[in-house]
Every structure is written in structure tokens, then in C-alpha cells.
Design an enzyme around this catalytic site. Structure first.
Site, PDB file in Angstrom:
ATOM      1  N   TYR A 162       0.835  -1.216   0.000  1.00 46.92           N
ATOM      2  CA  TYR A 162       0.000   0.000   0.000  1.00 46.92           C
ATOM      3  C   TYR A 162       0.864   1.257   0.000  1.00 46.92           C
ATOM      4  O   TYR A 162       0.574   2.227   0.705  1.00 46.92           O
ATOM      5  CB  TYR A 162      -0.946   0.010   1.211  1.00 46.92           C
ATOM      6  CG  TYR A 162      -1.774  -1.243   1.336  1.00 46.92           C
ATOM      7  CD1 TYR A 162      -2.669  -1.604   0.317  1.00 46.92           C
ATOM      8  CD2 TYR A 162      -1.650  -2.074   2.439  1.00 46.92           C
ATOM      9  CE1 TYR A 162      -3.419  -2.772   0.428  1.00 46.92           C
ATOM     10  CE2 TYR A 162      -2.390  -3.237   2.546  1.00 46.92           C
ATOM     11  CZ  TYR A 162      -3.280  -3.573   1.542  1.00 46.92           C
ATOM     12  OH  TYR A 162      -4.004  -4.725   1.637  1.00 46.92           O
ATOM     13  N   LYS A 204      17.949  -9.808  24.414  1.00 49.76           N
ATOM     14  CA  LYS A 204      16.839  -8.886  24.661  1.00 49.76           C
ATOM     15  C   LYS A 204      15.584  -9.745  24.748  1.00 49.76           C
ATOM     16  O   LYS A 204      14.558  -9.463  24.130  1.00 49.76           O
ATOM     17  CB  LYS A 204      16.738  -7.849  23.526  1.00 49.76           C
ATOM     18  CG  LYS A 204      15.774  -6.701  23.802  1.00 49.76           C
ATOM     19  CD  LYS A 204      16.149  -5.844  24.995  1.00 49.76           C
ATOM     20  CE  LYS A 204      14.963  -4.989  25.420  1.00 49.76           C
ATOM     21  NZ  LYS A 204      15.198  -4.293  26.702  1.00 49.76           N
ATOM     22  N   ASP A 237      20.219  -3.194  26.194  1.00 50.40           N
ATOM     23  CA  ASP A 237      20.142  -1.807  26.676  1.00 50.40           C
ATOM     24  C   ASP A 237      21.098  -1.569  27.853  1.00 50.40           C
ATOM     25  O   ASP A 237      21.914  -0.651  27.833  1.00 50.40           O
ATOM     26  CB  ASP A 237      18.698  -1.393  27.007  1.00 50.40           C
ATOM     27  CG  ASP A 237      17.867  -2.501  27.645  1.00 50.40           C
ATOM     28  OD1 ASP A 237      18.422  -3.593  27.889  1.00 50.40           O
ATOM     29  OD2 ASP A 237      16.678  -2.267  27.916  1.00 50.40           O
ATOM     30  N   ASP A 261      26.555  -5.170  15.803  1.00 54.82           N
ATOM     31  CA  ASP A 261      26.885  -3.982  15.014  1.00 54.82           C
ATOM     32  C   ASP A 261      26.961  -2.753  15.925  1.00 54.82           C
ATOM     33  O   ASP A 261      27.907  -1.963  15.883  1.00 54.82           O
ATOM     34  CB  ASP A 261      25.812  -3.790  13.936  1.00 54.82           C
ATOM     35  CG  ASP A 261      26.220  -2.779  12.876  1.00 54.82           C
ATOM     36  OD1 ASP A 261      27.374  -2.312  12.904  1.00 54.82           O
ATOM     37  OD2 ASP A 261      25.386  -2.455  12.018  1.00 54.82           O
ATOM     38  N   ASP A 265      30.526  -0.546  17.332  1.00 58.03           N
ATOM     39  CA  ASP A 265      30.862   0.871  17.166  1.00 58.03           C
ATOM     40  C   ASP A 265      31.081   1.519  18.532  1.00 58.03           C
ATOM     41  O   ASP A 265      31.955   2.362  18.702  1.00 58.03           O
ATOM     42  CB  ASP A 265      29.749   1.631  16.433  1.00 58.03           C
ATOM     43  CG  ASP A 265      29.925   1.590  14.926  1.00 58.03           C
ATOM     44  OD1 ASP A 265      30.621   0.679  14.437  1.00 58.03           O
ATOM     45  OD2 ASP A 265      29.374   2.459  14.227  1.00 58.03           O
TER      46      ASP A 265
HETATM   47 MG    MG Z   1      28.405  -0.525  11.837  1.00 54.06          MG
END
Ligand code: MG
Ligand code: NAI
Length: 370
Positions: A162, A204, A237, A261, A265
Site C-alpha cells: 500500500y 533482549k 540496553d 553492530d 561501534d
Molecule cells: Mg556498523
């Protein structure tokens, strides 16, 4: 030239006996093209000292190529790479090309086709690098992140419906397979066994109620084979908070594609510049070539100035040599990086100096050579 090569082969002299590795080089875009030559020269210096050589074969696959031809790599690109022992990559990405094109047109196909299911990212606080965290000393923060690299949240299963209407929707499936989860967790346990024997799992399972309990279940199953490795697990978290508050708790940290990922970082960020962080995309079985690249991207803001920090690329070269079994050479490069950073004489702008990319690469090369 051809005749003398023939002669050498007939004589079977030392050159022929020397161990050699075939490496595909994809410098890519932006500062990728500036840091890759520094990585190559340091690996070559280690080869000269430890008795092996790398045969480097360059490929121009990049966003620049995409703009010219509409493709990041040729149709038979993966088949071309297949015959190499490893891929040494700089960075891909250009402001004029959407990031999902550069990622899904080159990096992700390579990682998946070659079953590079381990993304390994070491995090280490060096003497001479100022961490944004106060009061930590070199040696106190040293851990490695093991990220699942082939499945998980980064899937191309899903779609949109849609489009352009108020009822528009998007669905994206996360894919967790028993094979995929088991092999990454097992790899992390094996690695922890060679280090401080401590493994942390990112989860999680309170919020994501199918895939994450599955992940936790397999983590518990595999842990039974490694009674000597101490384990813990945190929800992603609070784990990010612990990375900042208690970075000394960690030895090996394993996470799914998305969690890994993010952590990988954050990890380099807590120990200083992203310019020094390396990574390896490993096919541990060595059925396919593995790929070695710095964590950073093409940095369009500083590209072309010759001031990028080459250490992430150089350290990735050391990881490549370790994968080849050249551990002494890898140790020598890592030692040279530590020595140059500690001496503080040659630094690029990101770590508080005025040196060029080439000057810092040259300093590490000189430290490796003797
Ligand atoms: Mg990355
Ligand atoms: P980035 O890593 O390229 O740059 C982030 C910041 O860190 C910039 O201010 C940059 O100047 C600085 N920086 C990065 N590497 C540095 C180095 N070696 N020396 C000194 N400073 C350094 O990330 P950004 O800006 O988000 O992405 C730029 C492009 O790179 C995008 O197109 C992105 O998609 C791509 N990218 C590619 C990656 C890869 O090839 N594996 C990974 C990350 C981003």
C-alpha cells in the site's frame, strides 16, 4: 621478464619456496583509497621480516564504479574473489550513492556468499590514546566483540504494501537459525577459551520474545561444552551502559547481527578513535576467503586530504596475517602499532597530531621492520 621468471622457476630458488598468499584488494571510496596502501606496506614489511609474501590484486569496485556503470561490482564479482586467500577492503560509501546500495551491492553479498559468519572486532585501550572515559589505564580495557554476520535482523525477507497510501506498511523479518546461532556462539566460546575465559552474551529476551529466547537457549546448550568458560548475559540496553561504566568486565562479547553492530561501534568509541579500530569477517572453516577491513567508513568529510588515520587498516592487516597462521608477524604489527601510539611522535589529527596518513603508516612500517 617472462624469461627470467621461467629461469627462477627452473632453478627453484628461494623466491619460489617462500610462502605466499593471494589477496584481493578493494580500496573502495574516500579514505579507503588512502589507508589501504599503508596497510599493504606494513604487511609487506612484516612479510619481508618473517619470510612470506602477499600477492596483491587490486579491484576498483566502489561507489565511483557504481556511478559509472550502475553496479558496485561486476556480475561475476563473487566468482572472481573466490580464488583468493583473503580480501583486504578499505571502505565503501559516497554521499551521492544511497548507503543501502553500497552495502547490499558489495559488502553483504561478499559476507554471505563466503559464509563469513564471524565479524570479529577487538577493542583495546592503547597507551597514548585518550579515551573519552576517565581514569582507565592501558591494559585495563581489552576485549573482543564477536558479531553474527550472515543472518539475524539484517535480512532481505519482508516487503512493503500500500505504498503511498495512509495504510502503507513495512515488514522486515529477523532470521535466526539453529545452525547460524550455534556456530557463532560456539566460535565465541572457543575464542574465550584462548583468552581470559569469560564470555558475555547480548540478548533482549524480555522484549523480543521468539528469537532472543531461542538465542539464550542455544547459548545455554553450547555453554555445557565449555565448563571452563565463565558466562554472563545482559539485555542489550543495559549492556551498552556497562560498556561505558564497566568496560573492564569484558573479555569476549557475542551478539546477533544488529546487537553486534551497535556494540562494535560503541566499543571502539570508548577506547578512543574510530580510526584505529579493525575488523575481520571470517569464514573460520577457510572454505572461502575471509575479508579484513577497518571499522570506519569512507569519511567523505576528510577524504582527499591525506590525513586519515591508517591504523584501523593496518591492524586489519595484522588480523589477516593471524588468519593465515602468521601469528608472529601479526604480533609484530600489533606491537609496532602500540609502540608508535605510545611514543606519540607521529599522530594524525583524529588522535591529536598533525601527521599525514603516509607519515603514520611509515612510522608503523619502520617499527615492524626492526
Ligand atoms: Mg556498523
Ligand atoms: P565514517 O566512519 O566514514 O566517519 C565517521 C567520522 O569519523 C567522520 O568524522 C570521519 O572523518 C571520522 N573518521 C573515520 N575514519 C577515520 C580515520 N581513519 N581517520 C580519521 N578520522 C576518521 O562514517 P560515516 O560518516 O557515517 O559514513 C561515511 C560513509 O562511509 C557512508 O557512505 C557510509 O555508508 C560508509 N561506511 C562504510 C563502511 C564500510 O565500508 N564498511 C562502514 C561505515 C560507513
Amino acid at each position: 621478464m617472462a624469461a627470467s621468471a621461467q629461469l627462477r622457476r627452473l632453478r627453484g630458488d628461494d623466491q619460489q619456496a617462500m610462502k605466499s598468499f593471494k589477496v584481493a584488494v578493494i580500496a573502495g571510496d574516500g579514505i579507503g583509497k588512502e589507508v589501504v596502501p599503508e596497510g599493504i606496506r606494513v604487511v609487506d614489511a612484516a612479510g619481508a621480516r618473517f619470510g612470506f609474501r602477499c600477492e596483491w590484486t587490486p579491484f576498483d569496485w566502489s561507489c565511483e564504479r557504481y556511478v559509472a556503470t550502475g553496479k558496485m561490482m561486476p556480475d561475476d564479482g563473487l566468482a572472481q574473489l573466490r580464488r583468493f586467500d583473503a580480501i583486504f577492503l578499505g571502505a565503501v560509501g559516497h554521499p551521492n550513492v544511497p548507503d543501502h546500495i553500497s552495502l547490499w551491492g558489495l559488502l553483504i553479498p561478499i559476507r554471505r556468499a563466503f559464509q563469513q559468519y564471524v565479524n570479529l572486532r577487538p577493542v583495546k585501550l592503547f597507551e597514548g590514546i585518550e579515551s573519552p572515559l576517565k581514569n582507565w589505564k592501558p591494559g585495563e580495557i581489552e576485549f573482543v566483540i564477536v558479531r553474527e554476520n550472515c543472518e539475524g535482523e539484517y535480512s532481505n525477507v519482508g516487503g512493503r504494501m500500500y505504498e503511498g497510501t495512509p495504510g502503507e506498511l513495512a515488514v522486515q523479518q529477523a532470521i535466526f537459525t539453529r545452525l547460524g546461532v550455534t556456530r557463532i556462539i560456539r566460535y565465541a566460546f572457543e575464542l574465550a577459551r584462548t583468552r581470559k575465559k569469560r564470555l558475555t552474551s547480548a540478548t533482549k529476551s524480555n522484549g523480543i520474545i521468539f528469537t532472543m529466547p531461542f538465542w539464550d537457549e542455544i547459548f545455554r546448550e553450547v555453554s555445557k561444552d565449555f565448563p571452563d568458560v565463565k558466562t554472563d548475559q545482559y539485555h542489550i540496553d543495559i549492556l551498552t551502559a556497562h560498556f561505558v561504566r564497566h568496560p573492564d568486565w569484558f573479555d569476549v562479547v557475542v551478539g546477533s547481527n544488529l546487537f553486534g553492530d551497535i556494540l562494535s561501534d560503541l566499543g571502539p568509541a570508548v577506547v578512543g578513535s574510530i580510526g584505529i579500530a579493525p575488523s575481520a569477517n571470517l569464514n573460520p572453516e577457510k572454505e572461502f576467503p575471509s575479508m579484513f577491513e577497518p571499522v570506519h567508513g569512507s569519511a567523505p568529510d576528510i577524504a582527499g586530504k591525506g590525513i586519515a588515520n591508517p591504523i584501523g587498516q593496518i591492524w586489519s592487516g595484522a588480523m589477516m596475517l593471524r588468519h593465515f597462521g602468521e601469528s608472529e608477524a601479526a604480533d609484530a604489527i600489533e606491537g609496532a602499532i602500540a609502540k608508535v601510539l605510545a611514543s606519540g611522535r607521529v599522530r594524525t589529527a583524529d588522535i591529536g597530531g598533525t601527521a599525514t596518513t603516509k607519515e603514520l603508516g611509515g612510522a608503523v612500517e619502520a617499527a615492524v621492520a626492526n
